[in-house]
Design a protein around this motif. Structure first.
Motif, PDB file in Angstrom:
ATOM      1  N   SER A   1       0.839  -1.179   0.089  1.00  0.00           N
ATOM      2  CA  SER A   1       0.167   0.021  -0.081  1.00  0.00           C
ATOM      3  C   SER A   1       0.868   1.166  -0.076  1.00  0.00           C
ATOM      4  CB  SER A   1      -1.016  -0.046   1.420  1.00  0.00           C
ATOM      5  OG  SER A   1      -0.042   0.417   2.259  1.00  0.00           O
ATOM      6  N   GLY A   2       0.267   2.360  -0.677  1.00  0.00           N
ATOM      7  CA  GLY A   2       1.261   3.395  -0.645  1.00  0.00           C
ATOM      8  C   GLY A   2       2.026   3.482  -1.811  1.00  0.00           C
ATOM      9  N   LYS A   3       2.777   4.393  -2.188  1.00  0.00           N
ATOM     10  CA  LYS A   3       3.675   4.699  -3.308  1.00  0.00           C
ATOM     11  C   LYS A   3       4.887   5.273  -3.000  1.00  0.00           C
ATOM     12  CE  LYS A   3      -0.177   4.693  -6.621  1.00  0.00           C
ATOM     13  NZ  LYS A   3      -1.276   4.260  -5.509  1.00  0.00           N
TER      14      LYS A   3
ATOM     15  N   LEU B   1       4.895  -7.141  10.446  1.00  0.00           N
ATOM     16  CA  LEU B   1       4.225  -6.536  11.768  1.00  0.00           C
ATOM     17  C   LEU B   1       5.431  -5.961  12.833  1.00  0.00           C
ATOM     18  CD1 LEU B   1       1.227  -8.779  12.523  1.00  0.00           C
ATOM     19  CD2 LEU B   1       1.231  -6.432  12.137  1.00  0.00           C
TER      20      LEU B   1
ATOM     21  N   GLN C   1       5.474  -0.431  11.078  1.00  0.00           N
ATOM     22  CA  GLN C   1       5.166   0.475   9.979  1.00  0.00           C
ATOM     23  C   GLN C   1       3.756   0.624   9.983  1.00  0.00           C
ATOM     24  OE1 GLN C   1       8.280  -0.626   7.242  1.00  0.00           O
ATOM     25  NE2 GLN C   1       8.278   1.602   6.654  1.00  0.00           N
ATOM     26  N   HIS C   2       3.161   1.328  10.663  1.00  0.00           N
ATOM     27  CA  HIS C   2       1.631   1.167  11.159  1.00  0.00           C
ATOM     28  C   HIS C   2       0.577   1.505   9.817  1.00  0.00           C
ATOM     29  CE1 HIS C   2       1.885   0.291  15.196  1.00  0.00           C
ATOM     30  NE2 HIS C   2       2.353   1.605  15.286  1.00  0.00           N
ATOM     31  N   ASP C   3       0.961   2.271   8.978  1.00  0.00           N
ATOM     32  CA  ASP C   3      -0.005   2.648   7.735  1.00  0.00           C
ATOM     33  C   ASP C   3       0.328   1.970   6.583  1.00  0.00           C
ATOM     34  OD1 ASP C   3       2.282   4.080   7.525  1.00  0.00           O
ATOM     35  OD2 ASP C   3       1.509   5.854   6.922  1.00  0.00           O
ATOM     36  N   ILE C   4       1.251   0.858   6.608  1.00  0.00           N
ATOM     37  CA  ILE C   4       1.415   0.093   5.525  1.00  0.00           C
ATOM     38  C   ILE C   4       1.016  -1.388   5.496  1.00  0.00           C
ATOM     39  CG2 ILE C   4       3.769  -1.049   4.347  1.00  0.00           C
ATOM     40  CD1 ILE C   4       4.709   1.577   4.087  1.00  0.00           C
ATOM     41  N   PHE C   5       0.400  -1.926   4.359  1.00  0.00           N
ATOM     42  CA  PHE C   5      -0.101  -3.191   4.455  1.00  0.00           C
ATOM     43  C   PHE C   5       0.396  -3.712   2.914  1.00  0.00           C
ATOM     44  CE2 PHE C   5      -3.762  -3.183   2.138  1.00  0.00           C
ATOM     45  CZ  PHE C   5      -4.330  -1.736   2.250  1.00  0.00           C
TER      46      PHE C   5
ATOM     47  N   THR D   1      -0.772  -6.725  -0.007  1.00  0.00           N
ATOM     48  CA  THR D   1      -1.453  -8.017  -0.369  1.00  0.00           C
ATOM     49  C   THR D   1      -0.578  -8.674  -1.277  1.00  0.00           C
ATOM     50  OG1 THR D   1      -2.248  -6.886  -2.562  1.00  0.00           O
ATOM     51  CG2 THR D   1      -3.370  -6.252  -0.347  1.00  0.00           C
TER      52      THR D   1
ATOM     53  N   ALA E   1      -4.835  -9.463   4.144  1.00  0.00           N
ATOM     54  CA  ALA E   1      -3.595  -8.923   3.794  1.00  0.00           C
ATOM     55  C   ALA E   1      -2.535  -8.697   4.845  1.00  0.00           C
ATOM     56  CB  ALA E   1      -4.122  -7.271   3.561  1.00  0.00           C
TER      57      ALA E   1
ATOM     58  N   GLY F   1       0.405  -7.833   7.272  1.00  0.00           N
ATOM     59  CA  GLY F   1       0.951  -6.458   8.092  1.00  0.00           C
ATOM     60  C   GLY F   1      -0.360  -5.632   8.742  1.00  0.00           C
ATOM     61  N   ILE F   2      -1.171  -6.555   9.060  1.00  0.00           N
ATOM     62  CA  ILE F   2      -2.493  -5.944   9.565  1.00  0.00           C
ATOM     63  C   ILE F   2      -2.665  -6.563  11.159  1.00  0.00           C
ATOM     64  CG2 ILE F   2      -4.868  -5.309   9.906  1.00  0.00           C
ATOM     65  CD1 ILE F   2      -4.717  -5.236   6.734  1.00  0.00           C
ATOM     66  N   PHE F   3      -2.770  -8.193  11.194  1.00  0.00           N
ATOM     67  CA  PHE F   3      -3.250  -8.875  12.196  1.00  0.00           C
ATOM     68  C   PHE F   3      -2.047  -9.791  12.703  1.00  0.00           C
ATOM     69  CE2 PHE F   3      -7.100  -7.996   9.873  1.00  0.00           C
ATOM     70  CZ  PHE F   3      -7.916  -7.001  10.856  1.00  0.00           C
TER      71      PHE F   3
ATOM     72  N   SER G   1      -6.009   2.090  -1.779  1.00  0.00           N
ATOM     73  CA  SER G   1      -5.095   1.432  -0.659  1.00  0.00           C
ATOM     74  C   SER G   1      -4.579   2.379   0.247  1.00  0.00           C
ATOM     75  CB  SER G   1      -3.927   0.610  -1.482  1.00  0.00           C
ATOM     76  OG  SER G   1      -2.930   1.391  -2.063  1.00  0.00           O
ATOM     77  N   THR G   2      -4.024   3.626  -0.424  1.00  0.00           N
ATOM     78  CA  THR G   2      -3.598   4.492   0.612  1.00  0.00           C
ATOM     79  C   THR G   2      -4.669   4.866   1.827  1.00  0.00           C
ATOM     80  OG1 THR G   2      -2.261   5.475  -1.018  1.00  0.00           O
ATOM     81  CG2 THR G   2      -2.344   6.625   0.983  1.00  0.00           C
TER      82      THR G   2
ATOM     83  N   GLY H   1      -4.886   2.050   3.998  1.00  0.00           N
ATOM     84  CA  GLY H   1      -3.766   2.188   5.028  1.00  0.00           C
ATOM     85  C   GLY H   1      -3.966   2.999   6.060  1.00  0.00           C
ATOM     86  N   VAL H   2      -4.611   4.170   6.018  1.00  0.00           N
ATOM     87  CA  VAL H   2      -4.846   5.005   7.181  1.00  0.00           C
ATOM     88  C   VAL H   2      -5.656   4.496   7.942  1.00  0.00           C
ATOM     89  CG1 VAL H   2      -5.924   7.228   7.668  1.00  0.00           C
ATOM     90  CG2 VAL H   2      -4.338   7.152   5.520  1.00  0.00           C
TER      91      VAL H   2
ATOM     92  N   ILE I   1      -6.075   1.170   8.428  1.00  0.00           N
ATOM     93  CA  ILE I   1      -5.492   0.285   9.419  1.00  0.00           C
ATOM     94  C   ILE I   1      -4.382   0.684  10.160  1.00  0.00           C
ATOM     95  CG2 ILE I   1      -3.710  -1.585   8.890  1.00  0.00           C
ATOM     96  CD1 ILE I   1      -6.552  -2.246   7.995  1.00  0.00           C
ATOM     97  N   SER I   2      -3.837   1.873   9.891  1.00  0.00           N
ATOM     98  CA  SER I   2      -3.110   2.472  10.951  1.00  0.00           C
ATOM     99  C   SER I   2      -3.792   2.872  12.149  1.00  0.00           C
ATOM    100  CB  SER I   2      -2.115   3.737  10.286  1.00  0.00           C
ATOM    101  OG  SER I   2      -2.843   5.157  10.329  1.00  0.00           O
TER     102      SER I   2
ATOM    103  N   LYS J   1      -4.229  -0.290  13.956  1.00  0.00           N
ATOM    104  CA  LYS J   1      -2.996  -0.697  14.550  1.00  0.00           C
ATOM    105  C   LYS J   1      -2.528  -0.087  15.868  1.00  0.00           C
ATOM    106  CE  LYS J   1      -0.123  -2.622  11.571  1.00  0.00           C
ATOM    107  NZ  LYS J   1       0.609  -2.733   9.813  1.00  0.00           N
TER     108      LYS J   1
ATOM    109  N   ARG K   1      -4.850  -0.541  18.957  1.00  0.00           N
ATOM    110  CA  ARG K   1      -4.702  -1.941  19.594  1.00  0.00           C
ATOM    111  C   ARG K   1      -3.613  -1.800  20.208  1.00  0.00           C
ATOM    112  NH1 ARG K   1      -7.048  -7.234  17.512  1.00  0.00           N
ATOM    113  NH2 ARG K   1      -4.988  -7.540  16.583  1.00  0.00           N
TER     114      ARG K   1
ATOM    115  N   LEU L   1      -9.607  -7.523   0.457  1.00  0.00           N
ATOM    116  CA  LEU L   1      -8.590  -7.519   1.175  1.00  0.00           C
ATOM    117  C   LEU L   1      -8.683  -8.483   2.639  1.00  0.00           C
ATOM    118  CD1 LEU L   1      -7.544  -3.740   1.476  1.00  0.00           C
ATOM    119  CD2 LEU L   1      -6.236  -5.506   0.128  1.00  0.00           C
TER     120      LEU L   1
END
Lengths: 570, 113
Positions: A369-371, A408, A412-416, A418, A461, A463-465, B56-57, B60-61, B63-64, B67, B70, B92
């Protein structure tokens, strides 16, 4: 009215007004520019003072002479001969004169007596009307004043336009101001702070070596200069004296319609008429030149930043490319086709194909995710995590679980991520596949001529759980069967009207034509290109097509692709 | 176009999102997520009924937020997911692991419990 009149050389006959302080020197910013090596950059100054005009020698190398006597400071009388190095001038004053043409004619007479040049030359060089109309003389003085200002501005611009570095630019602007305004004690440049909108001092220079500080600016400063974009001459100590001049000047640096900064020039504390309107006009012109130079410097800084960013991207691109397989595994009876098209120079997509042992090939496709650079670097890390996990764990579901844990741990919280990881047994052509929140793969069956979306083996996906559960599914590929893995950049490829390529077009493309991997890949790319047209590519597009070559043996028609195993992470 | 609102209801922070949450519009929400979780607001209900599109961005927000909350011992529940964002969550496989509720009231009830 008073003038300094040149009596020899190229300047012969030129009249320089002395109604305002007049600087003499070699530097181009002087009111009287004497271009000769025997003249100091700033040679002398002649000031109108209450008791009359006074000439000051400004520590020149070759001295200032009045009636051939070297002077440091000397009050001038009409018809005095003033010499700077090889240049001779005559001082003329009409301060007490109100008799008009006659008096002027008399000055002309005086010139012919004192001048070193033949009298005819001096007279010829002057407009004939001057002798009969003192008003014209005044106009001439104004013209010369305008000419001097233009030359000063030009020299100022030349001096500051050659630097693109901001602090050097400020330094040059302020040094120039100190030279141009001999009465200035301190000069400063203020710039608008983008975050607060306030004018903040950026650089202050004092004539003496005192501490670089300026007293707090009066409230007037903001209102008049910053909001209305007007230059002001202020005389806080003596409001009545404002007409005659002021103790400090502020001029706005305007670019476009915005006041981007302020130039401030402050005189000595006891000097109530340090500056006049003419000085303020000059400062206004200088400030607009300074604004232009500042804009250039900023644009240059911006382009440098862009270049550095470009270099970062280039580096990330190289790192990323080094993680993509340079050579696809060569397997008898299997054909691989890959396509990798990042939307920017670095992408969040990646893929990998590698031998696990003599009989199995590992295939991975993923999308971070992200670029940009951070996504590319994470991608590079994940592809090495995956190789490690793949070699340690024969089960794709377990391998994905390991990668999940590794991602995990990086917090890096905002990245996952797939992805799909599969192993292919090159002998049996059996595929074992685990899907972590990725677009499901498709199988184009030659035997049935149909397209199957593989929904099995799917999990969350990466990197989340912590407690994510991954499953895997097995598929038997037969000769002529083609498996297609792609990233969602394919689905999201958008045309100029904002319409996405979508599942329907994808499935239509994959199910038409032959099932040969090269045909399938070429067709999909052609259809994507046709759909997108001239619209810019927004997301990365990655494609892996693998096909079993050869004709299907007629006996083997049966197949299965149901999930067979569940693997718990941890 | 993307907008979000933040409110407090009986110890639970409610984030209501509306519009398209993507790479171009997510910066403000990203900052808010950090502000919230750094400020100890870690019991959060996210209302998605008016969210029309997500990329996806944007995911990501969210998800952050999940995370970070939690990790700080909190919880995040999502409500009203529909349309394209619902499809993305399904793709996903987030629908399996996140707490999703049809309405904000149900999400709040869980968070207060």
């Amino acid at each position: 009215m008073a003038w300094l009149v040149a009596v020899d050389g190229e300047l012969a006959g030129r009249r320089f007004s002395l109604d305002a302080p007049c600087l003499v020197g070699r530097g181009p910013y002087n009111h009287v520019v004497l271009d000769d090596t025997r003249i100091s950059r700033q040679h002398a100054k002649i000031s109108p003072e209450p008791g009359g005009h006074v000439v000051y020698d400004l520590n020149s190398a070759n001295g200032t002479f009045v009636n051939e006597v070297q002077v440091k400071r000397q009050k001038l009388s009409p018809a005095d001969v003033v010499r700077f190095g090889p240049f001779t001038f005559r001082f003329e004053s009409a301060a007490l004169d109100n008799t008009g043409p006659l008096k002027v004619a008399k000055f002309m007479e005086a010139q012919t007596q004192v001048g070193a040049e033949p009298p005819s030359k001096i007279i010829d060089s002057l407009d004939a009307s001057l002798a009969t109309n003192p008003g014209v003389a005044h106009d001439l003085a104004e013209l010369e004043d305008a000419d001097r200002k233009l030359r000063t501005l030009y020299a100022f611009m030349q001096s500051i336009a050659t630097t693109l570095e901001q602090s050097e630019l400020f330094e040059r602007i302020l040094r120039n101001l100190l030279e141009l305004f001999p009465a200035a004690e301190a000069v400063a440049v203020y710039l608008r702070e983008p975050t607060t909108g306030m004018m903040e001092p950026r650089k202050v220079v004092r004539r003496d070596a005192g501490p670089p500080s300026l007293s707090t600016l009066p409230g007037l400063f903001h209102e008049e200069v910053v909001q209305k974009g007007r230059a002001i001459l202020s005389a806080p100590l003596s409001p009545g004296a404002k007409d005659a001049g002021g103790t400090s000047m502020h001029a706005p640096m305007i670019f476009g319609n915005d006041v981007q900064g302020v130039l401030h020039v402050r005189g000595g504390e006891r000097d109530l008429v340090a500056f006049n309107q003419s000085d303020l006009d000059l400062l206004t012109g200088l400030a607009s030149q300074a604004a232009m130079a500042l804009q250039n410097a900023r644009m240059h800084a911006e382009s440098l930043k862009q270049q550095r960013l470009q270099q970062d991207l280039l580096l990330a691109e190289q790192i990323q490319k080094s993680f993509l397989p340079r050579q696809l595994p060569s397997v008898e009876g299997i054909e691989f086709v890959t396509e990798y098209r990042p939307a920017y120079s670095v992408g969040g997509d990646f893929y990998d194909l590698f031998w696990l042992d003599h009989e199995r090939v590992g295939v991975f496709i993923g999308d971070v995710s992200g670029k940009g650079v951070s996504a590319a670097l994470l991608m590079a890390r994940i592809s090495s995590d995956l190789r490690v996990a793949a070699l340690a764990e024969p089960s794709p579901a377990r391998a994905i679980s390991r990668v999940n844990q590794a991602v995990l741990e990086r917090k890096q919280h905002d990245i996952f991520v797939t992805g799909i990881y599969l192993t292919l047994d090159v002998k049996s052509k059996q595929v074992t596949l685990a899907n972590a929140g990725h677009l499901p793969p498709f199988i184009r069956r030659k035997t049935r001529g149909e397209l199957v979306r593989v929904e099995g083996g799917s999990g969350t996906a990466i990197g989340i759980f912590d407690e994510a559960v991954y499953e895997e599914t097995r598929l038997d590929l037969e000769p002529g069967d083609t498996l297609v893995l792609c990233t969602d950049g394919v689905l999201e490829a958008t045309d100029e009207l904002g319409e996405q390529f979508g599942f329907e077009r994808l499935e239509l493309s994959l199910s038409s034509g032959t099932s040969r991997p090269t045909d399938v890949a070429d067709r999909l790319q052609r259809d994507l290109r046709e759909h997108v047209g001239d619209a810019p590519q927004y997301d990365d597009v990655t494609l892996i097509v693998l096909g079993v070559t050869g004709d299907p043996p007629p006996a083997r028609m049966r197949r299965r692709d149901e999930p067979t195993q569940t693997v718990k992470a941890g | 176009m993307f907008q979000f609102e933040r409110s407090e209801r009986e110890g639970v922070t409610v984030l209501s999102l509306a519009g398209n949450l993507d790479a171009a519009t997510s910066a403000g929400l990203k900052k808010e997520v950090v502000t919230l979780t750094d400020g100890g607001k870690t019991r959060v209900a996210v209302e998605l009924a008016k969210l029309t599109l997500i990329d996806s961005t944007g995911v990501g927000v969210l998800i952050s937020l999940f995370k970070r909350a939690r990790a700080a011992g909190g919880a995040v529940h999502f409500a009203g997911l529909q349309g394209q964002p619902k499809e993305i969550f399904r793709l996903l496989r987030l629908d399996r692991s996140l707490d999703l509720h049809p309405s904000l009231d149900e999400a709040l009830a869980k968070l207060k419990a």
